[in-house]
Design a protein around this motif. Sequence first.
Motif, PDB file in Angstrom:
ATOM      1  N   GLY A  65     -26.201 -10.579   5.031  1.00 50.21           N
ATOM      2  CA  GLY A  65     -26.381  -9.663   4.028  1.00 50.21           C
ATOM      3  C   GLY A  65     -26.802  -8.334   4.014  1.00 50.21           C
ATOM      4  N   ALA A  66     -27.980  -8.314   5.195  1.00 48.45           N
ATOM      5  CA  ALA A  66     -28.508  -7.004   5.378  1.00 48.45           C
ATOM      6  C   ALA A  66     -27.504  -5.998   6.205  1.00 48.45           C
ATOM      7  CB  ALA A  66     -29.798  -7.128   6.301  1.00 48.45           C
ATOM      8  N   GLY A  67     -26.999  -6.684   7.032  1.00 49.10           N
ATOM      9  CA  GLY A  67     -25.966  -6.100   8.085  1.00 49.10           C
ATOM     10  C   GLY A  67     -24.693  -5.415   7.440  1.00 49.10           C
ATOM     11  N   LEU A  68     -24.104  -6.185   6.538  1.00 52.06           N
ATOM     12  CA  LEU A  68     -23.024  -5.774   5.735  1.00 52.06           C
ATOM     13  C   LEU A  68     -23.215  -4.783   4.732  1.00 52.06           C
ATOM     14  CD1 LEU A  68     -20.665  -9.067   5.731  1.00 52.06           C
ATOM     15  CD2 LEU A  68     -20.288  -7.002   7.327  1.00 52.06           C
ATOM     16  N   ALA A  69     -24.192  -5.134   4.100  1.00 54.67           N
ATOM     17  CA  ALA A  69     -24.702  -4.353   2.957  1.00 54.67           C
ATOM     18  C   ALA A  69     -24.921  -2.870   3.551  1.00 54.67           C
ATOM     19  CB  ALA A  69     -25.714  -4.617   2.140  1.00 54.67           C
ATOM     20  N   ILE A  70     -25.880  -2.728   4.526  1.00 54.17           N
ATOM     21  CA  ILE A  70     -26.151  -1.359   5.069  1.00 54.17           C
ATOM     22  C   ILE A  70     -24.757  -0.830   5.802  1.00 54.17           C
ATOM     23  CG2 ILE A  70     -27.012  -0.190   7.166  1.00 54.17           C
ATOM     24  CD1 ILE A  70     -29.116  -0.786   4.819  1.00 54.17           C
ATOM     25  N   LEU A  71     -23.854  -1.832   6.397  1.00 54.75           N
ATOM     26  CA  LEU A  71     -22.564  -1.177   6.894  1.00 54.75           C
ATOM     27  C   LEU A  71     -22.000  -0.485   5.888  1.00 54.75           C
ATOM     28  CD1 LEU A  71     -20.422  -2.924   9.301  1.00 54.75           C
ATOM     29  CD2 LEU A  71     -19.450  -1.611   7.533  1.00 54.75           C
ATOM     30  N   GLY A  72     -21.836  -1.034   4.634  1.00 51.21           N
ATOM     31  CA  GLY A  72     -20.846  -0.289   3.263  1.00 51.21           C
ATOM     32  C   GLY A  72     -21.749   0.739   2.826  1.00 51.21           C
ATOM     33  N   MET A  73     -23.102   0.797   2.791  1.00 52.44           N
ATOM     34  CA  MET A  73     -23.995   1.777   1.945  1.00 52.44           C
ATOM     35  C   MET A  73     -24.390   2.788   2.636  1.00 52.44           C
ATOM     36  SD  MET A  73     -26.333  -1.083  -0.091  1.00 52.44           S
ATOM     37  CE  MET A  73     -27.400   0.387  -0.594  1.00 52.44           C
ATOM     38  N   GLY A 113     -20.919   1.401  10.691  1.00 55.86           N
ATOM     39  CA  GLY A 113     -20.743   1.991   9.110  1.00 55.86           C
ATOM     40  C   GLY A 113     -20.384   3.365   9.149  1.00 55.86           C
ATOM     41  N   THR A 114     -21.586   4.267   9.814  1.00 50.91           N
ATOM     42  CA  THR A 114     -21.289   5.648   9.803  1.00 50.91           C
ATOM     43  C   THR A 114     -20.263   5.925  10.647  1.00 50.91           C
ATOM     44  OG1 THR A 114     -23.725   5.991   9.586  1.00 50.91           O
ATOM     45  CG2 THR A 114     -22.655   7.687  10.602  1.00 50.91           C
ATOM     46  N   ALA A 115     -20.056   5.418  11.922  1.00 47.65           N
ATOM     47  CA  ALA A 115     -18.864   5.938  12.569  1.00 47.65           C
ATOM     48  C   ALA A 115     -17.384   5.377  11.930  1.00 47.65           C
ATOM     49  CB  ALA A 115     -18.665   5.198  14.072  1.00 47.65           C
ATOM     50  N   LEU A 116     -17.527   4.086  11.435  1.00 52.15           N
ATOM     51  CA  LEU A 116     -16.226   3.712  10.776  1.00 52.15           C
ATOM     52  C   LEU A 116     -15.997   4.566   9.586  1.00 52.15           C
ATOM     53  CD1 LEU A 116     -14.019   1.550  10.267  1.00 52.15           C
ATOM     54  CD2 LEU A 116     -15.596   0.183   9.045  1.00 52.15           C
ATOM     55  N   GLY A 134     -22.641   4.865   4.836  1.00 52.85           N
ATOM     56  CA  GLY A 134     -21.938   6.311   4.522  1.00 52.85           C
ATOM     57  C   GLY A 134     -22.133   7.142   3.487  1.00 52.85           C
ATOM     58  N   ALA A 135     -22.875   6.111   2.011  1.00 51.70           N
ATOM     59  CA  ALA A 135     -23.296   7.025   0.962  1.00 51.70           C
ATOM     60  C   ALA A 135     -23.892   8.217   1.158  1.00 51.70           C
ATOM     61  CB  ALA A 135     -23.838   6.005  -0.082  1.00 51.70           C
ATOM     62  N   PHE A 136     -25.130   7.839   2.197  1.00 53.44           N
ATOM     63  CA  PHE A 136     -26.029   9.190   2.345  1.00 53.44           C
ATOM     64  C   PHE A 136     -25.180  10.419   2.712  1.00 53.44           C
ATOM     65  CE2 PHE A 136     -29.474   5.812   3.372  1.00 53.44           C
ATOM     66  CZ  PHE A 136     -29.850   5.889   1.806  1.00 53.44           C
ATOM     67  N   GLY A 170     -19.016   2.699  21.566  1.00 57.43           N
ATOM     68  CA  GLY A 170     -17.505   2.751  21.033  1.00 57.43           C
ATOM     69  C   GLY A 170     -17.418   3.304  19.484  1.00 57.43           C
ATOM     70  N   THR A 171     -18.119   2.583  18.801  1.00 59.65           N
ATOM     71  CA  THR A 171     -17.894   3.193  17.362  1.00 59.65           C
ATOM     72  C   THR A 171     -18.384   4.783  17.071  1.00 59.65           C
ATOM     73  OG1 THR A 171     -20.414   2.382  16.945  1.00 59.65           O
ATOM     74  CG2 THR A 171     -18.531   1.025  16.403  1.00 59.65           C
ATOM     75  N   SER A 172     -19.446   5.288  17.743  1.00 58.69           N
ATOM     76  CA  SER A 172     -19.518   6.602  17.976  1.00 58.69           C
ATOM     77  C   SER A 172     -18.563   7.532  18.424  1.00 58.69           C
ATOM     78  CB  SER A 172     -20.905   6.685  18.646  1.00 58.69           C
ATOM     79  OG  SER A 172     -20.735   6.597  19.980  1.00 58.69           O
ATOM     80  N   ARG A 173     -17.832   6.932  19.597  1.00 59.57           N
ATOM     81  CA  ARG A 173     -16.691   7.701  20.193  1.00 59.57           C
ATOM     82  C   ARG A 173     -15.472   7.885  19.144  1.00 59.57           C
ATOM     83  NH1 ARG A 173     -17.091  11.279  23.610  1.00 59.57           N
ATOM     84  NH2 ARG A 173     -14.883  10.910  24.009  1.00 59.57           N
ATOM     85  N   ALA A 174     -15.365   6.692  18.482  1.00 58.10           N
ATOM     86  CA  ALA A 174     -14.250   6.524  17.388  1.00 58.10           C
ATOM     87  C   ALA A 174     -14.072   7.753  16.588  1.00 58.10           C
ATOM     88  CB  ALA A 174     -14.200   5.228  16.669  1.00 58.10           C
ATOM     89  N   GLU A 175     -15.108   8.460  16.155  1.00 57.78           N
ATOM     90  CA  GLU A 175     -15.070   9.613  15.342  1.00 57.78           C
ATOM     91  C   GLU A 175     -14.343  10.797  15.993  1.00 57.78           C
ATOM     92  OE1 GLU A 175     -18.070  12.517  12.976  1.00 57.78           O
ATOM     93  OE2 GLU A 175     -18.749  10.839  13.941  1.00 57.78           O
ATOM     94  N   ALA A 176     -14.516  10.928  17.310  1.00 60.09           N
ATOM     95  CA  ALA A 176     -13.969  12.117  18.056  1.00 60.09           C
ATOM     96  C   ALA A 176     -12.326  11.352  18.650  1.00 60.09           C
ATOM     97  CB  ALA A 176     -14.614  12.455  19.128  1.00 60.09           C
ATOM     98  N   ASP A 177     -12.250  10.283  19.334  1.00 59.31           N
ATOM     99  CA  ASP A 177     -11.473   9.905  19.976  1.00 59.31           C
ATOM    100  C   ASP A 177     -10.448   9.036  19.096  1.00 59.31           C
ATOM    101  OD1 ASP A 177     -12.513  11.290  22.036  1.00 59.31           O
ATOM    102  OD2 ASP A 177     -13.148   9.251  22.830  1.00 59.31           O
ATOM    103  N   GLY A 178     -10.674   8.573  17.915  1.00 53.90           N
ATOM    104  CA  GLY A 178     -10.048   7.482  17.205  1.00 53.90           C
ATOM    105  C   GLY A 178      -9.903   6.133  17.586  1.00 53.90           C
ATOM    106  N   TRP A 179      -9.915   5.200  16.584  1.00 54.20           N
ATOM    107  CA  TRP A 179      -9.941   3.851  16.808  1.00 54.20           C
ATOM    108  C   TRP A 179      -9.122   3.393  17.886  1.00 54.20           C
ATOM    109  CZ3 TRP A 179     -14.325   1.540  15.599  1.00 54.20           C
ATOM    110  CH2 TRP A 179     -15.167   2.158  14.592  1.00 54.20           C
ATOM    111  N   GLY A 180      -7.617   3.992  18.018  1.00 54.11           N
ATOM    112  CA  GLY A 180      -6.789   3.489  18.784  1.00 54.11           C
ATOM    113  C   GLY A 180      -6.905   3.767  20.121  1.00 54.11           C
TER     114      GLY A 180
END
Length: 504
Positions: free
Chosen positions: A278-286, A416-419, A288-290, A222-232
Amino acid sequence: MATTKPQDPAADPRRWAALFFIGLAQLMIVLDGTVVNIALPSLQQDLGISDGDRQWVITGYTLAFGSLLLLGGRIADYTGRKRAFLIGLLGFAAASALGGAAGNFEMLLVARALQGGFAALLGPSALSLLTVTFTHPKERAKAFGIWGAITAMAGALGLLAGGALTEYLNWRWCLYISVPIALVAAVGGYGVLAESRRRERARFDVLGVLLVTSGLVAIVYGTSRAEADGWGSATVVGLLSAGAVLLAAFAVVENRVPQPLLPMRLVTDRTRGGAYLGAGLAILGMFGAFLFMTYYLQGIKGYSPIRTGVAFLPMTVAVLLSAGGLATRLLPKVAPRMLIVPGMLLAASGMLWFLTIDTGTSYAEGVLVAGLMLGFGAGMIMPVAFNYATHGVDPGDAGVASASVNTAQQVGSSIGTALLNTIATSATADYLTSHVSRGGHDPALARKAVLEGFETASTWAAGIILGGALVVAVLMNTPRPEGAAADRGVDGAEPGAVPEPARP
């Protein structure tokens, strides 16, 4: 719960050699998640992949990996962690060779999914082997410091390797490179690793496997599809809702079956729950930096693939210094949140530094500063999170505890990448719409619009990381190891938890 007969691991001189081969496997797993990124344009053109399908080269790997990790952890617990480790390595090598030789998109997609599936077996078995091999607090801190440094820097090394291999050879070597790494780790691991497993007969929680796998697949897809279809879109909302319902049903089932796939005591413990968050939220936010730094350097600054990879080196060095120097020394002496929370604050500051970057900002004033802050922050977070995600766990649950923190990391990176990419592209489109009447579609406007998208997404990423820091600060009230040792038993283990050392 019966396990193999314990023996003091400190008497086994092979334990540090074992760490080398276990770390090599972890390096390969994380590296393979990013090494293909820079090669994606060349790969897409060579195989004739459409813009809509190209995301599956990345998502095919992360989808299989993230959704099968808990099952992989339980298989390792029951069939033997060394055996699972070796099977995972050989399977990963075969899948990598298949992907490198792929003549069309379909074959490449199958290979990437197989890589993810074998990584889901390999990742938990590697971390659980590390957990049962190093049980003394000081050695454990050093081992997990090295492990955390490998995990945090492997993504950046993947970008560097991807740029070099694509520019000087071709994109296929981004997949072939895993074959020799896997074979070296398998041969070395066969010689120095000791086997450990549960003794009782394996009784797999089939319903739990179906619920958690389908739930994670729905959320990641679902998160990967959001990039093409939109979150809504109806598709994305339906997939995310279905995933949430399936995971809620999984939690109910796990409280009722005699041998659950994921014992709820692992995640409801404040120490381990804080480590997973801690691991999940840090990676989720970080994570996208790559993506942002890669496209900023290549798309806006005009860097070549290899120059882009080199630009990530200071961040890699920062991870090594932070994890190998600071975190390793402090891990046995301070409460875990005293490292994780400052690390997350530093990482959030790195994401906010993107707001100071313009199209004409030099590398030293922009990307370098942000990368150093992200690197130092990641080096403070990952060793501690991986250590406490498995700290004091019942030896028979080492595999699934290891799988849980890997799942948090993998699902966090996928979401994180999709969002963040969706936020960035939406902000770019809005900027172009509001400025097109003033400047037209000139290159300077397009670059500014892309940068506007990155800055908006970076703000969201910083907010996510700061929120995670607040949650960890409140939830993870674990005292420093030395102060807790007297109350927690031998070597800082939780009451009733008997460390399961490796057998020669």
